[in-house]
Write an enzyme that holds these catalytic residues in place. Structure first.
Site, PDB file in Angstrom:
ATOM      1  N   SER A 230       0.849  -1.192   0.000  1.00  0.00           N
ATOM      2  CA  SER A 230       0.000   0.000   0.000  1.00  0.00           C
ATOM      3  C   SER A 230       0.886   1.245   0.000  1.00  0.00           C
ATOM      4  O   SER A 230       1.713   1.404  -0.882  1.00  0.00           O
ATOM      5  CB  SER A 230      -0.962  -0.053   1.185  1.00  0.00           C
ATOM      6  OG  SER A 230      -1.974   0.911   1.068  1.00  0.00           O
ATOM      7  N   GLU A 342      -9.041  -4.916  -5.120  1.00  0.00           N
ATOM      8  CA  GLU A 342      -8.384  -3.911  -4.279  1.00  0.00           C
ATOM      9  C   GLU A 342      -9.384  -2.921  -3.679  1.00  0.00           C
ATOM     10  O   GLU A 342      -9.338  -2.593  -2.502  1.00  0.00           O
ATOM     11  CB  GLU A 342      -7.367  -3.120  -5.116  1.00  0.00           C
ATOM     12  CG  GLU A 342      -6.112  -3.865  -5.482  1.00  0.00           C
ATOM     13  CD  GLU A 342      -5.067  -3.862  -4.386  1.00  0.00           C
ATOM     14  OE1 GLU A 342      -5.314  -3.278  -3.313  1.00  0.00           O
ATOM     15  OE2 GLU A 342      -4.011  -4.467  -4.588  1.00  0.00           O
TER      16      GLU A 342
END
Length: 554
Positions: A230, A342
């Site tokens: 991330s 996602e």
């Protein structure tokens, strides 16, 4: 007290429990300890001499750990918003048996983050060395995620990774939020290196600590893999593009991260708004005002006026997205990828979790705000009539556009360096710790259509995220073992392939092939053993409707 190891490590006896409790040894006892690696490559004792002083670690089943080692000085007072400074040397032996402070941050939904954290003396790292480490073991430096506003190195428990691969793992704290990324002309006047990127410079300082010290723990400073997820994955790309990070790592892993920093002007606009919110905009000396503010006030202001990393300084002179497109980056093998849904996490987090599920009107507003002149085409391609809820439609849209951006990154990197792309496609996985725990209490979380494996779901297959072991079935445990094998091989030589795993081809624009990571669905009553069903596939573009996204004007 004595400790013996079947692996021929040197046993060390300590005569005084009281001395141990203080974390100190007499000069004679201290000098008697071997602080370098033994013949097998592991440290010969739990006391290791670093460049700044000696540290004592702790022994665990199958590995040793050194926690909370300072790699830079306390960044408070006059050093707040300065490049990381060298840590002062110390005499005697410091205990490295407990994590350091987490860096200052507001509350979050992850376990352990229920209260605001105001500590700034947090620039520390953790080292994990397996019993089976070979001499000059590969090293993986992990950069945690958290949107550049949350998280800590201790969120990652790498015990299963180090024991399976024999690699050494280092996890890192770095400055976050406004304390890590403020970008003001006044700061640029102080130093041309730091504005906008103190947290990223912290990561480089940690990498330099590894380069200087990791051989004492049995690791190879020439074989360091930098990896992150991330925001941490995006930080890896930032470091790929940084000229001052050259030579600090040999391989890079980007997990669900992008390659983009906002412009200097955008960063300064954010920072100016933050200064006004915190009440220092009219001060005769803005930096003096800011440095006098308690961390709690800065964090409160950050809730209203967030600050993100931006291009700036000698360390980050160009947008990393531009750097990878032009080949102007630190050229090392890269492994990178994403989960297959996602954006399902963010639809839930921003709407249903707050008790305000997305409506049809909000769906159209979001599409128009996000895709501008292309909005009508997006609405036609993803009509509400094709989905159960507006939230599901929004997840599909965001998954498509995000996957297209990631495919472009695969292609850019593959022009210059060996690139291994993947998608974590185990859609039946238990969701990551925070969502898994929430689902035990919340019907909304249990019933939400996440759409597959969401952001963060893949981390539990590599190591214990937030120290939690999730209820994986036997097929998923086999997938975990396979993924760790791929990662271990990549950390060793920049190629994830090894024996007894499906062949993972280098990414090529011509073929578009990537590794689809998933578990089998073995019947408990059948005759087949549990297994992973990962395979190389060229179906990524079709799965995410990338032909449509490629057709849109940029």
């Amino acid at each position: 007290m004595s400790r013996t190891r079947p692996s021929n490590r040197v046993a060390v006896a300590f005569a005084s429990a009281g001395v141990l409790g203080l974390g100190l040894l007499s000069p004679v006892a201290s000098d008697a300890l071997k602080s370098g690696p033994d013949a097998a490559g592991r440290p010969a004792s739990l006391v290791v001499r670093t460049a700044a002083g000696k540290v004592r670690g702790d022994s665990r089943t199958g590995y040793d750990e050194w926690l909370g080692i300072s790699y830079a000085a306390d960044p408070t007072g006059a050093d707040r918003w300065k490049s990381p400074q060298p840590v002062a040397k110390w005499s005697g032996v410091r205990n490295a048996t407990a994590f350091a402070n987490r860096c200052a941050q507001n509350t979050g939904w992850d376990p352990g983050y229920e209260k605001t954290i105001t500590s700034e003396d947090c620039l520390a790292l953790n080292v994990y060395v397996p019993d089976g480490a070979k001499a000059d073991a590969p090293v993986v430096v992990w950069i945690h995620g958290g949107g550049n506003t949350g998280g800590a190195g201790q969120d990652t428990d790498p015990r299963k990774f180090v024991q399976q691969t024999g690699a050494i793992i280092v996890t890192v704290n770095y400055r976050l939020g406004a304390l890590g990324f403020l970008n003001l002309p006044e700061l640029r006047a102080e130093s041309g290196n730091g504005p906008g990127n103190y947290g990223l410079l912290d990561q480089q300082a940690a990498l330099r600590w590894v380069h200087t010290n990791i051989a004492r723990f049995g690791g190879s400073p020439k074989n360091v893999t930098i990896a992150g997820q991330s925001a941490g994955g995006s930080a890896v790309c930032d470091e790929l593009a940084s000229p001052t990070a050259k030579g600090l790592f040999a391989h890079a892993v980007i997990v669900s991260g992008g390659c983009n920093l906002q412009t200097t002007a955008a960063g300064q606009a954010q920072s100016t708004a933050f200064v006004k919110t915190v009440g220092c905009d009219t001060a005769s000396d803005v930096l003096t005002c800011l440095r006098a503010k308690p961390a709690a006030e800065l964090l409160a202001a950050q809730k209203k006026s967030g600050v993100s990393p931006s291009v700036g300084g000698t360390a980050f002179p160009v947008n990393p997205g531009t750097a990878v497109q032009t080949g102007n980056f630190n050229r090392v093998p890269v492994m990178l990828g994403q989960t297959n849904s996602e954006r399902g996490l963010f639809t839930f987090q921003n709407y249903d979790y707050l008790g305000t599920p997305m409506t049809a009107a909000v769906y159209e507003q979001q599409v128009r705000a996000t895709y501008g002149a292309n909005a009508d085409k997006v609405l036609a391609e993803y009509p509400l009539s094709a989905y159960g809820t507006p939230g599901e439609a929004w997840t599909a849209v965001q998954n498509g556009s995000t996957s297209y951006t990631r495919q472009q990154l695969f292609g850019s990197l593959s022009r210059y360096v060996p690139t291994y792309a993947y998608e974590f496609a185990e859609s039946d996985t238990p969701h990551f710790t925070s969502i898994h725990l929430l689902q035990q209490k919340s019907e909304t979380a249990r019933d939400f259509p996440f759409g597959g494996a969401i952001h963060v779901d893949d981390l539990g297959y590599i190591w214990e995220y937030l120290g939690q072991t999730l209820p994986y079935d036997d097929d998923q445990l086999e997938l975990s073992h396979q993924m760790i094998s791929y990662w271990g091989h990549f950390a060793d030589d920049g190629n994830p392939n090894g024996s007894r795993t499906p062949d993972w081809p280098k990414y090529s624009i011509d073929t578009g092939k990537l590794m689809s990571l998933k578990a089998c669905d073995t019947a408990p009553s059948g005759n087949r053993a549990p297994a992973a069903c990962s395979k190389a596939t060229d179906g990524f573009a079709a799965e995410h409707d990338l032909g449509f996204w490629a057709s849109l004007p940029s």
